[in-house]
Design a protein around this motif. Structure first.
Motif, PDB file in Angstrom:
ATOM      1  N   MET A   9       0.881  -1.151  -0.188  1.00 32.43           N
ATOM      2  CA  MET A   9       0.025   0.087   0.015  1.00 32.43           C
ATOM      3  C   MET A   9       0.879   1.192   0.068  1.00 32.43           C
ATOM      4  O   MET A   9       0.702   2.007  -0.823  1.00 32.43           O
ATOM      5  N   LEU A  10       1.996   1.319   0.981  1.00 26.68           N
ATOM      6  CA  LEU A  10       2.690   2.264   0.660  1.00 26.68           C
ATOM      7  C   LEU A  10       3.651   2.581  -0.362  1.00 26.68           C
ATOM      8  O   LEU A  10       4.022   3.616  -0.753  1.00 26.68           O
ATOM      9  N   ASN A  11       4.080   1.415  -0.832  1.00 26.56           N
ATOM     10  CA  ASN A  11       4.667   1.346  -2.138  1.00 26.56           C
ATOM     11  C   ASN A  11       3.884   2.056  -3.306  1.00 26.56           C
ATOM     12  O   ASN A  11       4.470   2.886  -3.916  1.00 26.56           O
ATOM     13  N   ILE A  12       2.757   1.672  -3.267  1.00 18.36           N
ATOM     14  CA  ILE A  12       1.716   2.163  -4.432  1.00 18.36           C
ATOM     15  C   ILE A  12       1.586   3.660  -4.148  1.00 18.36           C
ATOM     16  O   ILE A  12       1.629   4.625  -5.092  1.00 18.36           O
ATOM     17  N   ALA A  13       1.378   4.197  -3.110  1.00 21.88           N
ATOM     18  CA  ALA A  13       1.106   5.687  -2.665  1.00 21.88           C
ATOM     19  C   ALA A  13       2.542   6.337  -3.034  1.00 21.88           C
ATOM     20  O   ALA A  13       2.372   7.355  -3.499  1.00 21.88           O
ATOM     21  N   THR A  14       3.673   5.748  -2.685  1.00 21.57           N
ATOM     22  CA  THR A  14       5.015   6.484  -2.891  1.00 21.57           C
ATOM     23  C   THR A  14       4.990   6.576  -4.514  1.00 21.57           C
ATOM     24  O   THR A  14       5.609   7.490  -5.088  1.00 21.57           O
ATOM     25  N   ASP A  15       4.903   5.362  -5.419  1.00 21.17           N
ATOM     26  CA  ASP A  15       4.972   5.396  -6.514  1.00 21.17           C
ATOM     27  C   ASP A  15       4.000   6.783  -7.067  1.00 21.17           C
ATOM     28  O   ASP A  15       4.228   7.094  -8.163  1.00 21.17           O
ATOM     29  N   THR A  16       2.535   6.639  -6.924  1.00 20.78           N
ATOM     30  CA  THR A  16       1.773   7.597  -7.224  1.00 20.78           C
ATOM     31  C   THR A  16       1.917   9.200  -7.013  1.00 20.78           C
ATOM     32  O   THR A  16       1.830   9.832  -7.759  1.00 20.78           O
ATOM     33  N   PHE A  17       2.589   9.356  -5.769  1.00 21.00           N
ATOM     34  CA  PHE A  17       3.040  10.630  -5.370  1.00 21.00           C
ATOM     35  C   PHE A  17       4.191  10.882  -6.128  1.00 21.00           C
ATOM     36  O   PHE A  17       4.285  12.180  -6.348  1.00 21.00           O
ATOM     37  N   ALA A  18       4.928  10.253  -6.492  1.00 21.12           N
ATOM     38  CA  ALA A  18       6.356  10.347  -7.303  1.00 21.12           C
ATOM     39  C   ALA A  18       6.065  10.983  -8.675  1.00 21.12           C
ATOM     40  O   ALA A  18       6.477  11.810  -9.358  1.00 21.12           O
ATOM     41  N   ALA A  19       5.003   9.949  -9.118  1.00 25.63           N
ATOM     42  CA  ALA A  19       4.624  10.015 -10.526  1.00 25.63           C
ATOM     43  C   ALA A  19       3.746  11.246 -10.873  1.00 25.63           C
ATOM     44  O   ALA A  19       3.952  11.825 -11.943  1.00 25.63           O
ATOM     45  N   ARG A  20       3.071  11.888  -9.998  1.00 26.29           N
ATOM     46  CA  ARG A  20       1.999  12.872 -10.288  1.00 26.29           C
ATOM     47  C   ARG A  20       2.185  14.005  -9.275  1.00 26.29           C
ATOM     48  O   ARG A  20       1.624  15.078  -9.414  1.00 26.29           O
ATOM     49  N   GLY A  21       3.002  13.850  -8.285  1.00 28.65           N
ATOM     50  CA  GLY A  21       3.042  15.041  -7.293  1.00 28.65           C
ATOM     51  C   GLY A  21       1.786  14.634  -6.345  1.00 28.65           C
ATOM     52  O   GLY A  21       0.746  13.822  -6.606  1.00 28.65           O
ATOM     53  N   TYR A  22       1.922  15.340  -5.000  1.00 29.76           N
ATOM     54  CA  TYR A  22       0.882  15.165  -3.993  1.00 29.76           C
ATOM     55  C   TYR A  22      -0.484  15.869  -4.564  1.00 29.76           C
ATOM     56  O   TYR A  22      -1.521  15.080  -4.627  1.00 29.76           O
ATOM     57  N   ASN A  23      -0.436  16.881  -5.085  1.00 27.38           N
ATOM     58  CA  ASN A  23      -1.748  17.620  -5.211  1.00 27.38           C
ATOM     59  C   ASN A  23      -2.432  16.994  -6.458  1.00 27.38           C
ATOM     60  O   ASN A  23      -3.745  17.061  -6.610  1.00 27.38           O
ATOM     61  N   ASN A  24      -1.569  16.329  -7.323  1.00 26.85           N
ATOM     62  CA  ASN A  24      -2.445  15.879  -8.473  1.00 26.85           C
ATOM     63  C   ASN A  24      -2.657  14.457  -8.407  1.00 26.85           C
ATOM     64  O   ASN A  24      -3.243  13.811  -9.182  1.00 26.85           O
ATOM     65  N   ALA A  25      -2.128  13.671  -7.263  1.00 31.00           N
ATOM     66  CA  ALA A  25      -2.192  12.287  -7.347  1.00 31.00           C
ATOM     67  C   ALA A  25      -3.909  12.155  -6.520  1.00 31.00           C
ATOM     68  O   ALA A  25      -4.054  13.093  -5.669  1.00 31.00           O
ATOM     69  N   SER A  26      -4.597  11.207  -7.001  1.00 33.15           N
ATOM     70  CA  SER A  26      -5.751  11.103  -6.266  1.00 33.15           C
ATOM     71  C   SER A  26      -5.916   9.784  -5.539  1.00 33.15           C
ATOM     72  O   SER A  26      -5.356   8.795  -5.976  1.00 33.15           O
ATOM     73  N   LEU A  27      -6.773   9.791  -4.330  1.00 33.10           N
ATOM     74  CA  LEU A  27      -6.953   8.772  -3.464  1.00 33.10           C
ATOM     75  C   LEU A  27      -7.474   7.525  -4.096  1.00 33.10           C
ATOM     76  O   LEU A  27      -7.176   6.547  -3.836  1.00 33.10           O
ATOM     77  N   ALA A  28      -8.445   8.238  -5.118  1.00 28.56           N
ATOM     78  CA  ALA A  28      -9.340   7.115  -5.823  1.00 28.56           C
ATOM     79  C   ALA A  28      -8.375   6.182  -6.548  1.00 28.56           C
ATOM     80  O   ALA A  28      -8.406   4.849  -6.592  1.00 28.56           O
TER      81      ALA A  28
END
Lengths: 186, 186
Positions: free
Chosen positions: B1-20
């Motif tokens: 779960m944290l790996n996926i969140a890490t990858d998503t924040f890295a790929a999109r930035g925090y603001n542009n990453a969606s929880l969905a």
């Protein structure tokens, strides 16, 4: 209009800025903004192009050479401490540009490629180095650009703790002493 | 779960990453993610805290001192070239943190304050300087942190053009020669 877009992209980043907010602050409708700029990414392009006017890396063959170019970088760091909005725009967008499908990715890649060549040329000339492609000169050039960028983020978070021009000057002088100890003593 | 969140924040930035999107990639519902992490910003906090484990700036009083600390920074730059995801996460979020109301702003401000103190200590000790608060030592410390950060953005955009460890090493050696020419010759 471009001032408002610049401020909004600097405050929120590109991805998080909304065309609706920019239009609203400019007293226009979204359709009005799109009539002039076609899309949010073309509005970003206009903001970046305007920001570049007068910046040294855009001066091309008319730019100062050698040591004068390196001094100009320190002057730029000094002036940057008086123009927080532009520093914020550049710091936020250059890092955001590495995210997926970012519309400014090619812009920043090309910008760094050009800057690296300019700084490498300036170091080679200032130090009287025989080989314009020496890896150590390239490493030094990349480091000078990097230190200017990295200082901006630290300064935006904590302006009293960071002297951008003094740190930049110290790094450039120290690298010159390493690359050409006979010309530049400590 | 944290790996996926890490990858998503890295790929999109925090603001542009969606929880969905994060929930979807983890095979969970948004409610499931929120059950564990409460909010998107607390999920970011978990990602950043995990990233810090083992990082030198978190080692506190047990960290290496003086030259050994500075060498560890070069080793970190070397290892970073093998862990692009973490570099991307850090580069994107540190710059994004200067945007309005960003949830990681205090985290990065504190992180830089701590890092600056560590690097200033290491330089003071390595160079045998009498004054631990000398402005030039502080300028050098800020520059070392800045060069590491700035190189990451250049490297992410153009990995073949940037040697992060070599540039970092060159800057540290050059600054040591400037701060303590009797100990460190060019």
């Amino acid at each position: 209009m471009l001032n408002i877009a610049t401020d909004t992209f600097a405050a929120r980043g590109y991805n998080n800025a909304s065309l609706a907010e920019i239009a609203d602050r400019a007293g226009l409708t979204q359709a009005g903004v799109l009539h002039y700029f076609r899309s949010k990414s073309l509005l970003l392009t206009s903001v970046l192009e305007r920001r570049d006017q007068g910046d040294i890396e855009q001066l091309g063959p008319e730019r100062p050479r050698g040591l004068a170019f390196l001094r100009h970088l320190v002057d730029t760091a000094l002036r940057n401490a008086e123009r927080e909005g532009l520093v914020r725009l550049y710091a936020v967008l250059s890092a955001e540009s590495v995210t997926e499908d970012h519309p400014a990715q090619a812009y920043f890649r090309d910008r760094y490629t050009g800057l690296r060549a300019f700084v490498t040329d300036a170091l080679t000339e200032a130090c009287g180095l025989p080989d314009p492609d020496a890896p150590r000169t390239r490493d030094a050039a990349n480091a000078i650009i990097a230190v200017m960028d990295g200082l901006q983020v630290q300064w935006l978070l904590d302006p009293d703790a960071v002297a951008m021009a003094a740190s930049t000057d110290l790094v450039i002088r120290s690298l010159l002493s390493t690359l050409a100890p006979d010309r530049f003593s400590n």
